[in-house]
Design a protein around this motif. Structure first.
Motif, PDB file in Angstrom:
ATOM      1  N   ALA A  32       0.831  -1.208   0.000  1.00 37.58           N
ATOM      2  CA  ALA A  32       0.000   0.000   0.000  1.00 37.58           C
ATOM      3  C   ALA A  32       0.866   1.259   0.000  1.00 37.58           C
ATOM      4  N   PHE A  33       1.946   1.258   0.795  1.00 36.73           N
ATOM      5  CA  PHE A  33       2.793   2.452   0.870  1.00 36.73           C
ATOM      6  C   PHE A  33       3.501   2.719  -0.452  1.00 36.73           C
ATOM      7  N   SER A  34       4.076   1.681  -1.063  1.00 34.39           N
ATOM      8  CA  SER A  34       4.796   1.884  -2.329  1.00 34.39           C
ATOM      9  C   SER A  34       3.846   2.347  -3.427  1.00 34.39           C
ATOM     10  N   ALA A  35       2.633   1.780  -3.491  1.00 36.48           N
ATOM     11  CA  ALA A  35       1.663   2.218  -4.498  1.00 36.48           C
ATOM     12  C   ALA A  35       1.246   3.664  -4.246  1.00 36.48           C
ATOM     13  N   GLY A  36       1.033   4.014  -2.979  1.00 36.54           N
ATOM     14  CA  GLY A  36       0.645   5.388  -2.662  1.00 36.54           C
ATOM     15  C   GLY A  36       1.740   6.386  -2.980  1.00 36.54           C
ATOM     16  N   ALA A  37       2.995   6.052  -2.607  1.00 33.56           N
ATOM     17  CA  ALA A  37       4.109   6.965  -2.868  1.00 33.56           C
ATOM     18  C   ALA A  37       4.337   7.139  -4.367  1.00 33.56           C
ATOM     19  N   MET A  38       4.268   6.054  -5.113  1.00 34.73           N
ATOM     20  CA  MET A  38       4.479   6.153  -6.556  1.00 34.73           C
ATOM     21  C   MET A  38       3.344   6.937  -7.230  1.00 34.73           C
ATOM     22  N   ALA A  39       2.115   6.761  -6.747  1.00 32.80           N
ATOM     23  CA  ALA A  39       1.003   7.534  -7.307  1.00 32.80           C
ATOM     24  C   ALA A  39       1.167   9.018  -7.010  1.00 32.80           C
ATOM     25  N   PHE A  40       1.622   9.345  -5.805  1.00 31.99           N
ATOM     26  CA  PHE A  40       1.865  10.740  -5.430  1.00 31.99           C
ATOM     27  C   PHE A  40       2.891  11.376  -6.366  1.00 31.99           C
ATOM     28  N   LEU A  41       3.981  10.671  -6.632  1.00 34.19           N
ATOM     29  CA  LEU A  41       5.014  11.195  -7.524  1.00 34.19           C
ATOM     30  C   LEU A  41       4.506  11.297  -8.966  1.00 34.19           C
ATOM     31  N   THR A  42       3.664  10.367  -9.359  1.00 31.56           N
ATOM     32  CA  THR A  42       3.115  10.406 -10.721  1.00 31.56           C
ATOM     33  C   THR A  42       2.263  11.648 -10.932  1.00 31.56           C
ATOM     34  N   VAL A  43       1.514  12.053  -9.909  1.00 32.09           N
ATOM     35  CA  VAL A  43       0.700  13.271 -10.015  1.00 32.09           C
ATOM     36  C   VAL A  43       1.592  14.469 -10.336  1.00 32.09           C
ATOM     37  N   PHE A  44       2.724  14.575  -9.660  1.00 30.68           N
ATOM     38  CA  PHE A  44       3.601  15.720  -9.897  1.00 30.68           C
ATOM     39  C   PHE A  44       4.308  15.600 -11.253  1.00 30.68           C
ATOM     40  N   ALA A  45       4.606  14.378 -11.698  1.00 32.73           N
ATOM     41  CA  ALA A  45       5.189  14.225 -13.030  1.00 32.73           C
ATOM     42  C   ALA A  45       4.199  14.679 -14.103  1.00 32.73           C
ATOM     43  N   LEU A  46       2.930  14.328 -13.938  1.00 34.21           N
ATOM     44  CA  LEU A  46       1.908  14.787 -14.875  1.00 34.21           C
ATOM     45  C   LEU A  46       1.754  16.310 -14.818  1.00 34.21           C
ATOM     46  N   ALA A  47       1.767  16.855 -13.601  1.00 34.27           N
ATOM     47  CA  ALA A  47       1.635  18.306 -13.464  1.00 34.27           C
ATOM     48  C   ALA A  47       2.797  19.026 -14.124  1.00 34.27           C
ATOM     49  N   LEU A  48       4.003  18.495 -13.972  1.00 29.45           N
ATOM     50  CA  LEU A  48       5.167  19.099 -14.620  1.00 29.45           C
ATOM     51  C   LEU A  48       5.026  19.075 -16.134  1.00 29.45           C
ATOM     52  N   SER A  49       4.583  17.951 -16.672  1.00 30.41           N
ATOM     53  CA  SER A  49       4.420  17.851 -18.117  1.00 30.41           C
ATOM     54  C   SER A  49       3.385  18.845 -18.634  1.00 30.41           C
ATOM     55  N   ILE A  50       2.260  18.954 -17.937  1.00 29.85           N
ATOM     56  CA  ILE A  50       1.199  19.862 -18.371  1.00 29.85           C
ATOM     57  C   ILE A  50       1.639  21.319 -18.219  1.00 29.85           C
ATOM     58  N   ALA A  51       2.302  21.632 -17.093  1.00 24.96           N
ATOM     59  CA  ALA A  51       2.758  23.007 -16.880  1.00 24.96           C
ATOM     60  C   ALA A  51       3.783  23.417 -17.929  1.00 24.96           C
ATOM     61  N   THR A  52       4.671  22.506 -18.288  1.00 23.48           N
ATOM     62  CA  THR A  52       5.660  22.803 -19.317  1.00 23.48           C
ATOM     63  C   THR A  52       4.987  23.087 -20.653  1.00 23.48           C
ATOM     64  N   GLY A  53       3.996  22.281 -20.977  1.00 22.62           N
ATOM     65  CA  GLY A  53       3.279  22.502 -22.228  1.00 22.62           C
ATOM     66  C   GLY A  53       2.547  23.829 -22.250  1.00 22.62           C
ATOM     67  N   LYS A  54       1.902  24.175 -21.116  1.00 20.25           N
ATOM     68  CA  LYS A  54       1.185  25.457 -21.054  1.00 20.25           C
ATOM     69  C   LYS A  54       2.133  26.635 -21.175  1.00 20.25           C
ATOM     70  N   LEU A  55       3.279  26.543 -20.509  1.00 20.92           N
ATOM     71  CA  LEU A  55       4.239  27.643 -20.565  1.00 20.92           C
ATOM     72  C   LEU A  55       4.805  27.814 -21.969  1.00 20.92           C
ATOM     73  N   ALA A  56       5.146  26.702 -22.615  1.00 20.67           N
ATOM     74  CA  ALA A  56       5.676  26.777 -23.979  1.00 20.67           C
ATOM     75  C   ALA A  56       4.635  27.317 -24.943  1.00 20.67           C
ATOM     76  N   ASP A  57       3.369  26.894 -24.787  1.00 18.33           N
ATOM     77  CA  ASP A  57       2.303  27.391 -25.666  1.00 18.33           C
ATOM     78  C   ASP A  57       2.085  28.888 -25.461  1.00 18.33           C
ATOM     79  N   ARG A  58       2.195  29.351 -24.201  1.00 24.95           N
ATOM     80  CA  ARG A  58       2.003  30.779 -23.927  1.00 24.95           C
ATOM     81  C   ARG A  58       3.101  31.607 -24.574  1.00 24.95           C
TER      82      ARG A  58
END
Length: 301
Positions: A32-58
């Motif tokens: 449970a802990f490893s799945a939770g920690a990896m999911a938490f990090l995945t959220v930030f990896a997705l956020a980084l990807s989306i934020a980078t795309g928004k900044l480049a598009d702007r």
């Protein structure tokens, strides 16, 4: 021994997979802990990807339809040179508008680097002319040749050298974010595999008795797979929720410079990406546990 086997068979009928896989213990916590920690990090990896795309598009939108003409000349001829360039631009196909920047506007451009007290009027600075393209755009090479012939000292900057690095940086950051998600998935699979192998090894005697009372390896493996998959699903759901809450409380920058550091966020339908993380974790746990269970049961045969 007969009584023990009969008792085990009765327990197996009553408890099902609970007789095979322990409900608590380090393996449950680790999964449970490893799945939770990896999911938490995945959220930030997705956020980084989306934020980078928004900044480049702007930045791309701000630079795509604009160009700048820089005029370097003595003070005596600067006014005539500016008038010549403006007339030339007005007759250039693809140019929607052109205007000379005022001293205040040029000071505002330099203020982030030199401060607000820069005496622009007293410095031998070039005059900048802002050029706005229409939808068709203009011939960059042709306009450069006309400027060189009719207005010496005037240089066109179509911002192409700025757009290319931005696009390259955005592509690389997105690739890094994707690689991060792949690595996170691999680490989670490895941790769940180790936890499943540890649980199988710890229950080797129970598995042996289950085989004696007629339990097939498929039933034993499915019990482990089902239990570990549900643990990973629950852990990933909790980790995703914590990641979403952490992203939602980050400050939201409105300017493009601050968005690079604080623009990690989701907008509208982008939040739906987070709903894919728990099922993905469950699928990874299913595959990892099935592989570990089959290997361990063959080794215990």
């Amino acid at each position: 021994m007969t009584f023990g086997l009969g008792q085990m068979a009765e327990m197996l009928r009553e408890n099902g997979e609970s007789a095979v896989v322990p409900r608590t213990g380090m393996t449950a916590v680790l999964t449970a802990f490893s799945a939770g920690a990896m999911a938490f990090l995945t959220v930030f990896a997705l956020a980084l990807s989306i934020a980078t795309g928004k900044l480049a598009d702007r930045w791309e939108a701000e630079l795509a339809n604009n160009a700048t003409v820089r005029i370097t000349a003595s003070e005596a001829v600067m006014e005539d040179r500016v008038a010549t360039v403006l007339r030339l631009l007005q007759t250039t196909p693809g140019v929607a508008a052109a205007r000379a920047l005022s001293s205040a506007e040029q000071r505002a451009l330099l203020e982030p680097w030199f401060g607000p007290d820069l005496p622009v009027e007293e410095l031998p600075m070039p005059q900048l002319i802002e050029v706005t393209e229409d939808t068709s755009g203009f011939d960059v090479e042709g306009l450069n040749l006309r400027l060189e012939a009719e207005a010496p000292g005037a240089v066109l900057d179509d911002h192409g050298r700025w757009r290319a690095p931005l696009a390259t940086a955005a592509q690389r950051l997105r690739a890094i974010a994707t690689l991060s998600i792949v690595l996170i998935t691999g680490v989670m699979a490895a941790m769940i595999t180790l936890a499943a192998q540890a649980a199988l090894a710890a229950n080797a005697q129970v598995i042996g008795v289950l085989r004696l009372v007629g339990a097939r390896d498929g039933f034993i493996a499915s019990a482990f797979v089902r239990r570990f998959t549900l643990r990973a699903l629950a852990g990933a759901a909790g980790g995703t929720l914590m990641g979403a809450l952490a992203v939602s409380i980050l400050p939201d920058a409105q300017d493009s410079a601050g968005a690079l550091l604080t623009g990690l966020s989701f907008r509208g339908w982008q939040w739906l990406w987070l709903f894919l993380i728990p099922p993905l974790a469950a699928a990874v746990a299913f595959a990892a546990t099935m592989h570990a269970a089959r290997r361990a049961l063959r080794a215990l045969a």
